[in-house]
Structures are given as C-alpha cells and as structure tokens.
Write a protein that holds these residues in place. Structure first.
Motif, PDB file in Angstrom:
ATOM      1  N   ARG A 103       0.852  -1.183   0.000  1.00 46.01           N
ATOM      2  CA  ARG A 103       0.000   0.000   0.000  1.00 46.01           C
ATOM      3  C   ARG A 103       0.884   1.227   0.000  1.00 46.01           C
ATOM      4  N   CYS A 104       0.727   2.027  -1.011  1.00 43.96           N
ATOM      5  CA  CYS A 104       1.466   3.287  -1.123  1.00 43.96           C
ATOM      6  C   CYS A 104       0.503   4.431  -0.840  1.00 43.96           C
ATOM      7  N   ALA A 105       0.957   5.656  -0.995  1.00 48.66           N
ATOM      8  CA  ALA A 105       0.132   6.820  -0.677  1.00 48.66           C
ATOM      9  C   ALA A 105      -1.163   6.859  -1.475  1.00 48.66           C
ATOM     10  N   GLU A 106      -1.123   6.533  -2.740  1.00 57.83           N
ATOM     11  CA  GLU A 106      -2.310   6.658  -3.593  1.00 57.83           C
ATOM     12  C   GLU A 106      -2.732   5.370  -4.277  1.00 57.83           C
ATOM     13  N   VAL A 107      -1.927   4.300  -4.149  1.00 52.90           N
ATOM     14  CA  VAL A 107      -2.218   3.056  -4.866  1.00 52.90           C
ATOM     15  C   VAL A 107      -1.883   1.838  -4.006  1.00 52.90           C
ATOM     16  N   VAL A 108      -2.439   0.708  -4.415  1.00 51.04           N
ATOM     17  CA  VAL A 108      -1.984  -0.593  -3.944  1.00 51.04           C
ATOM     18  C   VAL A 108      -1.237  -1.208  -5.116  1.00 51.04           C
ATOM     19  N   ALA A 145      -2.475   1.018 -13.559  1.00 50.77           N
ATOM     20  CA  ALA A 145      -1.143   1.003 -14.167  1.00 50.77           C
ATOM     21  C   ALA A 145      -0.717  -0.455 -14.222  1.00 50.77           C
ATOM     22  N   PHE A 146       0.107  -0.792 -15.214  1.00 48.95           N
ATOM     23  CA  PHE A 146       0.475  -2.181 -15.452  1.00 48.95           C
ATOM     24  C   PHE A 146       1.841  -2.209 -16.120  1.00 48.95           C
ATOM     25  N   GLY A 147       2.653  -3.196 -15.797  1.00 49.70           N
ATOM     26  CA  GLY A 147       3.941  -3.289 -16.459  1.00 49.70           C
ATOM     27  C   GLY A 147       4.581  -4.648 -16.317  1.00 49.70           C
ATOM     28  N   ILE A 148       5.579  -4.870 -17.147  1.00 52.77           N
ATOM     29  CA  ILE A 148       6.346  -6.112 -17.155  1.00 52.77           C
ATOM     30  C   ILE A 148       7.813  -5.714 -17.232  1.00 52.77           C
ATOM     31  N   GLY A 149       8.631  -6.305 -16.397  1.00 51.40           N
ATOM     32  CA  GLY A 149      10.062  -6.034 -16.433  1.00 51.40           C
ATOM     33  C   GLY A 149      10.832  -7.305 -16.159  1.00 51.40           C
ATOM     34  N   ALA A 150      12.077  -7.317 -16.529  1.00 53.71           N
ATOM     35  CA  ALA A 150      12.915  -8.499 -16.297  1.00 53.71           C
ATOM     36  C   ALA A 150      14.328  -8.067 -15.954  1.00 53.71           C
ATOM     37  N   GLU A 160      -1.018  -1.594 -10.519  1.00 50.42           N
ATOM     38  CA  GLU A 160      -1.401  -0.712  -9.415  1.00 50.42           C
ATOM     39  C   GLU A 160      -2.892  -0.444  -9.487  1.00 50.42           C
ATOM     40  N   LEU A 161      -3.519  -0.450  -8.321  1.00 50.07           N
ATOM     41  CA  LEU A 161      -4.921  -0.108  -8.179  1.00 50.07           C
ATOM     42  C   LEU A 161      -5.013   1.189  -7.381  1.00 50.07           C
ATOM     43  N   ALA A 162      -5.650   2.177  -7.958  1.00 53.85           N
ATOM     44  CA  ALA A 162      -5.795   3.463  -7.264  1.00 53.85           C
ATOM     45  C   ALA A 162      -6.673   3.297  -6.042  1.00 53.85           C
ATOM     46  N   LEU A 163      -6.283   3.950  -4.953  1.00 52.78           N
ATOM     47  CA  LEU A 163      -7.104   3.908  -3.750  1.00 52.78           C
ATOM     48  C   LEU A 163      -8.410   4.666  -4.004  1.00 52.78           C
ATOM     49  N   PRO A 164      -9.494   4.184  -3.389  1.00 52.40           N
ATOM     50  CA  PRO A 164     -10.768   4.911  -3.520  1.00 52.40           C
ATOM     51  C   PRO A 164     -10.621   6.344  -2.989  1.00 52.40           C
ATOM     52  N   ALA A 165     -11.425   7.233  -3.504  1.00 54.24           N
ATOM     53  CA  ALA A 165     -11.397   8.638  -3.071  1.00 54.24           C
ATOM     54  C   ALA A 165     -11.461   8.726  -1.547  1.00 54.24           C
ATOM     55  N   GLY A 166     -10.583   9.530  -0.982  1.00 54.56           N
ATOM     56  CA  GLY A 166     -10.575   9.737   0.452  1.00 54.56           C
ATOM     57  C   GLY A 166      -9.770   8.703   1.223  1.00 54.56           C
ATOM     58  N   GLU A 167      -9.183   7.725   0.548  1.00 56.96           N
ATOM     59  CA  GLU A 167      -8.423   6.676   1.223  1.00 56.96           C
ATOM     60  C   GLU A 167      -6.925   6.896   1.193  1.00 56.96           C
TER      61      GLU A 167
END
Length: 169
Positions: A103-108, A145-150, A160-167
């Motif tokens: 869990r980050c400031a604005e996303v999981v 957001a989505f990505g692939i790296g190696a 990443e899933l954005a946190l709901p408003a106010g979370e």
C-alpha cells in the motif's frame, strides 16, 4: 513482513524438507504483504501448485480488508489470481515465485516475480474461441497502471490499483 511457504519438518528423523502446504501459510498470522512459494510440477502443475492462486486471492482480500480497502477486494483478487496463475503456468519448476502487495500513498501495488524469461505483452494471442491468453489483458484493463520487467533471469509483472477517493494518506 514475509509469509514464506518453505516450511520444513524439524523432527530429528526428517532429512528432507517437506512440500509446503497451503495450510502452513494460512496457519500463521498474516504479518505482511509478501508470499513466496515454489512451483512443484515439472511438465504440468501439481494439485499443490493449483492451490496457490486461491491462497493468494485470500491473502490479498485479507490485506485489503485490514487496510480498510474492501472496495478494492474484488479487483485485487482478480488481478492476483491472474498474475499468480500466469507465473505458475510459465515459470520454471523448482524456482521460487513471489507475490507482493504494497500500500502506497495513492495506490496498492501488486507484483508477482518468477523465473520466466523476458517477454512482452501481446494483444493478439487470444483467438475468439481460445480458452486462454486473456489473463494479462484483464489485469491491464482492471488496473490503473500495469507493467512487465525483467532482470537477472526473473520476470516481474506488476499492476497498481488506485485507492478509492478519500483513502490516500
């Protein structure tokens, strides 16, 4: 902060580690947001391998609920299931797989790392009648957001899933 499914039998007569059990993971209090396990099957997935997506979905739901983010539970469980299943299907037998939720400031952020060689997402793999080839497209569509790296012979697929408003913090 890690749940590791690498339990060993500590009895004096045991000389080999036993196969990790889903129960080993669930029996522990959930201390954090990472699960590490190993694909057991050489050519095909074993019954033990097939249990990991469900286990990881449950862990995802528990973490999101503990963070007060029940609104992300269904989407989080969907993307975790797809990423873990993909890692199992395309990973190397005997190599570790890890799933982490942060869990980050604005996303999981959800990431799954395995030993699969580097590759790029292709949007033309799933035919109209195909039974597979849509999982990562669903992850890409469901996430913000989505990505692939190696690197180092390991592939990291994340979303990443954005946190709901106010979370946010």
């Amino acid at each position: 902060m890690t749940v590791t499914a690498a339990a060993t039998d500590r009895s004096p007569t045991a000389s080999l580690p036993r196969e990790p059990s889903i129960a080993d993971v669930w029996a522990r209090p959930l201390p954090g947001a990472e699960v590490c396990f190993t694909r057991q099957g050489e050519d095909a997935l074993t019954p033990q391998d097939r249990k990991w997506p469900r286990c990881c979905r449950g862990i995802c739901r528990e973490l999101l609920s503990g963070w007060g983010l029940d609104a992300l539970s269904d989407t989080g469980a969907l993307v975790v299931s797809e990423l873990v299943t993909n890692a199992l299907q395309h990973g190397c037998a005997g190599s570790p797989i890890s799933m982490a939720l942060t869990r980050c400031a604005e996303v999981v952020r959800i990431e799954v790392i395995n030993c699969a060689p580097p590759w790029e997402l292709r949007h033309d793999l799933a035919g109209l009648d195909g039974e597979s080839g849509r999982g990562l497209l669903m992850v890409e569509s469901a996430s913000d957001a989505f990505g692939i790296g190696a690197s180092g012979g390991r592939t990291r697929v994340w979303c990443e899933l954005a946190l709901p408003a106010g979370e946010g913090r």
